[in-house]
Structure formats: C-alpha cells, structure tokens
Design a protein around this motif. Structure first.
Motif, PDB file in Angstrom:
ATOM      1  N   LYS A   1       0.811  -1.253  -0.035  1.00  0.00           N
ATOM      2  CA  LYS A   1      -0.018   0.052  -0.144  1.00  0.00           C
ATOM      3  C   LYS A   1       0.892   1.351   0.112  1.00  0.00           C
ATOM      4  N   GLU A   2       0.938   2.035  -1.204  1.00  0.00           N
ATOM      5  CA  GLU A   2       2.061   3.032  -1.312  1.00  0.00           C
ATOM      6  C   GLU A   2       1.331   4.160  -2.039  1.00  0.00           C
ATOM      7  N   ASN A   3       2.035   5.470  -2.097  1.00  0.00           N
ATOM      8  CA  ASN A   3       1.821   6.570  -2.587  1.00  0.00           C
ATOM      9  C   ASN A   3       2.696   6.777  -3.901  1.00  0.00           C
ATOM     10  N   LEU A   4       2.279   6.917  -4.897  1.00  0.00           N
ATOM     11  CA  LEU A   4       3.155   7.414  -6.053  1.00  0.00           C
ATOM     12  C   LEU A   4       3.577   8.914  -5.853  1.00  0.00           C
ATOM     13  N   GLU A   5       4.584   9.077  -5.744  1.00  0.00           N
ATOM     14  CA  GLU A   5       5.186  10.420  -5.434  1.00  0.00           C
ATOM     15  C   GLU A   5       5.996  11.290  -6.456  1.00  0.00           C
ATOM     16  N   ALA A   6       6.335  10.356  -7.288  1.00  0.00           N
ATOM     17  CA  ALA A   6       7.638  11.303  -8.344  1.00  0.00           C
ATOM     18  C   ALA A   6       7.903  10.071  -9.506  1.00  0.00           C
ATOM     19  N   VAL A   7       8.637  10.690 -10.403  1.00  0.00           N
ATOM     20  CA  VAL A   7       9.261   9.776 -11.509  1.00  0.00           C
ATOM     21  C   VAL A   7      10.604  10.657 -11.704  1.00  0.00           C
ATOM     22  N   SER A   8      11.383  10.003 -12.427  1.00  0.00           N
ATOM     23  CA  SER A   8      12.925  10.486 -12.600  1.00  0.00           C
ATOM     24  C   SER A   8      13.167   9.930 -14.159  1.00  0.00           C
ATOM     25  N   PHE A   9      13.681  10.730 -14.878  1.00  0.00           N
ATOM     26  CA  PHE A   9      14.048  10.526 -16.381  1.00  0.00           C
ATOM     27  C   PHE A   9      15.213  11.324 -16.911  1.00  0.00           C
TER      28      PHE A   9
ATOM     29  N   TYR B   1      20.026  14.299 -15.545  1.00  0.00           N
ATOM     30  CA  TYR B   1      19.076  13.324 -14.974  1.00  0.00           C
ATOM     31  C   TYR B   1      18.188  14.163 -14.013  1.00  0.00           C
ATOM     32  N   TYR B   2      17.019  14.138 -13.815  1.00  0.00           N
ATOM     33  CA  TYR B   2      15.912  15.074 -13.239  1.00  0.00           C
ATOM     34  C   TYR B   2      14.896  13.949 -12.591  1.00  0.00           C
ATOM     35  N   THR B   3      14.660  14.580 -11.092  1.00  0.00           N
ATOM     36  CA  THR B   3      13.361  13.984 -10.545  1.00  0.00           C
ATOM     37  C   THR B   3      12.276  14.880 -10.452  1.00  0.00           C
ATOM     38  N   VAL B   4      11.052  14.377 -10.818  1.00  0.00           N
ATOM     39  CA  VAL B   4      10.115  15.378 -10.620  1.00  0.00           C
ATOM     40  C   VAL B   4       9.014  15.008 -10.080  1.00  0.00           C
ATOM     41  N   ARG B   5       8.679  15.876  -8.843  1.00  0.00           N
ATOM     42  CA  ARG B   5       7.691  15.335  -7.770  1.00  0.00           C
ATOM     43  C   ARG B   5       6.389  15.745  -8.208  1.00  0.00           C
ATOM     44  N   PHE B   6       5.341  15.325  -7.705  1.00  0.00           N
ATOM     45  CA  PHE B   6       3.950  15.268  -7.999  1.00  0.00           C
ATOM     46  C   PHE B   6       3.283  16.232  -6.914  1.00  0.00           C
ATOM     47  N   GLU B   7       2.483  17.414  -7.260  1.00  0.00           N
ATOM     48  CA  GLU B   7       1.912  17.954  -6.084  1.00  0.00           C
ATOM     49  C   GLU B   7       0.672  17.076  -5.205  1.00  0.00           C
TER      50      GLU B   7
END
Length: 556
Positions: A427-435, A474-480
């Motif tokens: 049981k998790e929360n998707l918080e961010a991606v990186s690319f 390389y970058y990490t993008v967090r979600f609001e």
C-alpha cells in the motif's frame, strides 16, 4: 477663617496636580496601546492578504526584466510574517540573485554574490516546514539593491546592483566546500573519485561526508574492473539506481574487499550535464552547487609522473592537442587573471580553472593544479551533482534501467512519448518519477495510469506534472498530489517530452558494448509512441528498456 480657606485651596491644588499627570500618563499609555493594537491588527490583516496573493519579484538590471514567481513548492514559497516582514526561501535566492548559499554546521548561513560574502547568524534564519527563509529586504540592503514592494499587487522590484554575479576568481577551498584530496593509486578509478568528490563538494559545508570509491567502481552494475577507466554516465546510473553512495568507512578503498549490498546514505535526485566549453555555465555551477566533474588528456599517471604539458613549479597544465580525454578531475574554482606565463607552453591568453586531482597531496599544490582556459579538453564534458536527497525522501524505487542512459530512441522528431509499467509492492503512494533530458531546453508533461491491464490502458492517463529543464541531465519530478496504490496494483508512469533540435529524445538502456553486457531485458515493460496514441513495446521492438523510474512512499 481666611487662613483655613487657603489651606483647603492648597490641598485641593495638590490633589489636582497629583492626579492630573497620572491620568494624563494613563491616557497616553492607553493611546499607545490602542495605536499598537491598530498597527498589529493591520499587519496581521496585511500578512493574511499578502500570503494569499502570489509574490512576484523582478530584477531591473536584467535584460529580460520579467516577473518571477518567488520560489517553488520544493524550494519553498515566499511568505509574510505577522509583523509584515517578507521572508524569501534561501534556496530560491540562487536562481533569483545568482548567488551561492551555504549552511555551516553551526547554523550560520553564508551568501556569496560576486565579490561579496555575507554571513548571517542562525538567529536571522527563519524555518517554516523544515525550509529555511531569510528577510528579502535585509538581503537586498546587504547586497546594495534598492527594493520596492508594491503591497497592493505583491510585486517586488530589486534595482541598483550592477556587480557581476560571478567573481573574477573563486576558490572553493577557502569556503570549506571541498573534501580531502585522495589517491587512486595504480587503479583507473579517477572517474569514481571525480564523481564522488563532486558529490561530496555539493553537500559541503553543511554535510561533511566521504563516499566509498571502491563500491562505485566495483558495483556500478557495468562489466568493468578497477584497472579500467569509466565515465560520468556510469556514475550517474550507479547513484540514480540507489546502489550508492555508501560511506568510505563501510568500504575502505584498496583493502581488497568490497561488500556489495550496502545501504546508500543519499539518494541522487538530480545531475546536470553542462554544455561543452561553456565556461560561464561551469563557473556558475561551481559557485552555486559545488565541484564539476570534467576530464582532461594527460600522459601522467601519478604524482611522480612527468609531462611536457605540466609545469611542476607552478602546478599548472596546458594541453593543446586533439587526443581523446583519459583522466577525470574536479573543477573547484577559477582565476580569470591567472598568468599565461605560468604554463610550460604559453597559451593564447590568461585564465585557468582550479582543479582537484586524485593523485594524493604530493601532486601539485597539495593535490590541486591549474588548467588553462585554452586547454583543448578541459570543460568538454561536465557533470555536476546538483541534488542528493536524504534516504527517507522515498521508500521505494521502481526501475528497469540500472545502467541508465546508454542510448537514445525517437522518431526523427523533437517530440515523443514513453512509459513504463510497474507493480506496487504494498500500500503505497506514487510521489515522483525520474528520467533524462538528452539535450538542453527540454519541456515535459508527466502522466500516470492508475490501473494498467493492457496497452489500451495507456489512454486512461491522468495528468501529474509539467515543467522544463534548462540543461541536459538526470532529473526527478515530484507530484503536487500523490497517487494511492494498492498492493499488487499494476500502474504506469508516462512522459510526453519535447527536446529542441533532437531526433531521438528518449533515453534508453540497451546492450551497446562489453561494458553494458550486464544489461537485463527481462526486467521491464516499457512503451514508446510518437503521439501518445499508438504504442510500441520497447523490449520487443528495440531490445531496450526505457529510462523512466517511479518513486513511492508507504501509506501511513
């Protein structure tokens, strides 16, 4: 009788005189309290209004003179205290003023801009939700800006400062932003020393850590021995996949033993690749973030080596040939007026970068040396590790590209879509991606597919974030807002990318050579598309994995 009357009148006058000043004093005190109350009520009301309207800032001496929203959600957003003081996030000052900000272990904040160095005691820094702030009006005065704040529109203008943001010379050693010089010995591990030394520099002076070069060079995931050299893309892949960094104390260099499964002490969130020979960008990166990993060509192998391009007396180096680079160093400073006569062969003009080497303190100036601006190799390849988060930033990483950016994929156009499918472990929360952004000025949109069943599910995407990257990297993008996931739930993350002048904007992992022969094709389910409508399976069509990671936190 007349005498008695005089006594009565006198006593009455004394009583009047005694009471009047006290009553008058009480009236004045009551008036001051009322005025203070009115002022306090006004300031409280004003601060409530000011915190509801976005604060915008403009620097009048810049050519663009555009209004900038102060800070970001991650850096922190400006706010007004109940006393009416405008506080600005310390980290956002770097982009606003092109200033360097550093916290020291005692809590002192040091801000550098141009040739100005200003120190603030920890009492001057206000913390809000674990983000440091400082009075923008105080910063403006100390940096000799004229500041005007239109409280009706919440727009702030800074003017009057014409000084260059970057000084003509800079030495990270003088401000405690370099880690100790080390010695790679007989091994070809300069690439690992360069990457980890640059990462250590980016954390200083607030955090003084020494990372294990043995672990990076032996457990990068690539087919590689310590006798061979490596590259910055291997360093980024190792750090981005959470293999490291680990502490030197847990894996000492050159002791013949290196435990593979050690927990990282930092999570790399961002690494920027600077354009070739862009000296202004290199200087700015050193000034703002720390050491820049770069490379040179040299026939030297150690502190005892000799080269016609190296002047031992002045610890200066200048190579003007066209051979391929073969040694990594870290740029930690510069001097625009460094004498050209200091080099063994005189270059066209003055100026040199101050570089940290990995041949011990017996080399050069206690391990440092100057490389001419006119050197043909210095500054052609540049990596700066701009953000390493604490290990509690996310709980889980989902990835299929442990070797990172090996090649590129696309349709001969600047636009493309790509996606990866993962299965939640709990049981998790998707918080961010990186690319990766494969070239400068990349813009993106990030989407998520909450429930993935088949390829058609990719049309059921929901918007999560958008933005742009000035440089490749390389970058990490967090979600609001996070996306809740159930255990076993198959979900997808997706990116629409636009990269000017690119023909293959998607970074992929595949088996390119002997070093990437450890590549695993079976660990991924990735897709790519031109318009985000018809999708192609990356593993089947291209024998490749898509470089797109996902990050989650456990639900509380």
């Amino acid at each position: 009788m007349r005498q008695w009357s005089v006594y009565v009148v006198g006593i009455f006058c004394i009583i009047i005189l005694w009471f009047f000043p006290q009553n008058e004093g009480k009236r004045e005190l009551r008036q001051q309290k009322e005025e203070a109350g009115i002022k306090e009520e006004f300031l409280a009301s004003f601060s409530r209004y000011a915190n509801e309207v976005p604060i915008q800032v403009k620097i009048k001496d810049r050519t663009e003179e555009e209004w900038l929203l102060g800070g970001t959600e991650e850096e922190g957003e400006p706010w007004v205290s109940k006393e009416g003081v405008l506080y600005y996030p310390v980290k956002a000052l770097e982009s606003l003023l092109h200033a360097s900000t550093s916290f020291y272990p005692d809590g002192k904040l040091v801000i550098e801009r141009g040739n100005r160095v200003i120190a603030y005691e920890k009492e001057k820094v206000k913390w809000k939700e674990e983000i440091p702030y400082i009075s923008l009006e105080k910063i403006a005065r100390d940096l000799q800006y004229k500041i005007s704040w239109n409280r009706a529109t919440n727009r702030v203008t800074l003017a009057g400062q014409k000084e260059q943001a970057l000084p003509s010379s800079y030495d990270s050693r003088k401000v405690g932003r370099v880690s100790p010089v080390r010695d790679q010995g007989r091994y070809g591990t300069c690439w690992a020393f360069g990457a980890l030394g640059a990462l250590e520099s980016s954390l200083l002076p607030q955090e003084n850590l020494q990372f294990a070069t043995d672990h990076m060079s032996l457990h990068s995931g690539f087919y590689l021995t310590q006798e061979e050299g490596g590259e910055y893309n291997m360093s980024i892949a190792y750090l981005a996949s959470w293999k490291g960094p680990v502490l030197e104390a847990d894996d000492p260099y050159g002791d013949g033993y290196s435990p593979k499964y050690l927990a990282p002490v930092k999570h790399l969130e961002e690494a920027i690749l600077l354009p070739s020979k862009d000296y202004d960008a290199i200087k700015r990166a050193v000034f703002l973030y720390g050491g820049v990993e770069t490379n040179i060509f040299t026939s030297m192998k150690s502190a005892s080596s000799w080269s016609q391009y190296y002047n031992e007396e002045t610890a200066s180096y200048y190579f003007e040939g066209n051979l391929k680079p073969n040694h990594d160093v870290i740029i930690v400073g510069w001097d625009d007026n460094y004498p050209k006569e200091n080099f063994s062969k005189t270059p066209e003009g003055e100026g040199a970068f101050l570089c940290k080497n990995s041949w011990g303190t017996e080399f050069g100036d206690d391990g440092y040396f100057y490389v001419s601006y006119y050197d043909s190799i210095i500054g052609t390849t540049n990596a700066v590790y701009t953000k390493a988060g604490d290990v509690d930033n996310f709980d889980h990483i989902y990835q299929t590209d442990e070797l990172g950016w090996v090649g590129q994929l696309g349709y001969g156009k600047e636009d493309a879509w790509f996606a990866n499918v993962y299965t939640a472990k709990g049981k998790e929360n998707l918080e961010a991606v990186s690319f990766y952004a494969t070239m400068p000025n990349t813009t993106y949109e990030v989407y998520a597919v909450p429930k993935f069943y088949t390829e058609d599910s990719l049309q059921e995407r929901i918007f999560m974030a958008e933005g742009s990257f000035e440089q490749a990297g390389y970058y990490t993008v967090r979600f609001e807002e996070s996306l809740p996931l159930e255990q076993g739930q198959r979900y997808a993350v997706m990116v629409k990318i636009h990269t000017p002048n690119a023909t293959q904007p998607i970074a992929i992992e595949y088996e390119r050579d002997i070093r990437t022969s450890t590549f695993q094709l079976s660990d991924g389910e990735g897709y790519f598309s031109l318009y985000g409508i018809d999708w192609t399976r990356a593993e089947t069509k291209q024998k490749a994995n898509v470089c797109l990671k996902a990050f989650t936190t456990d639900q509380k």
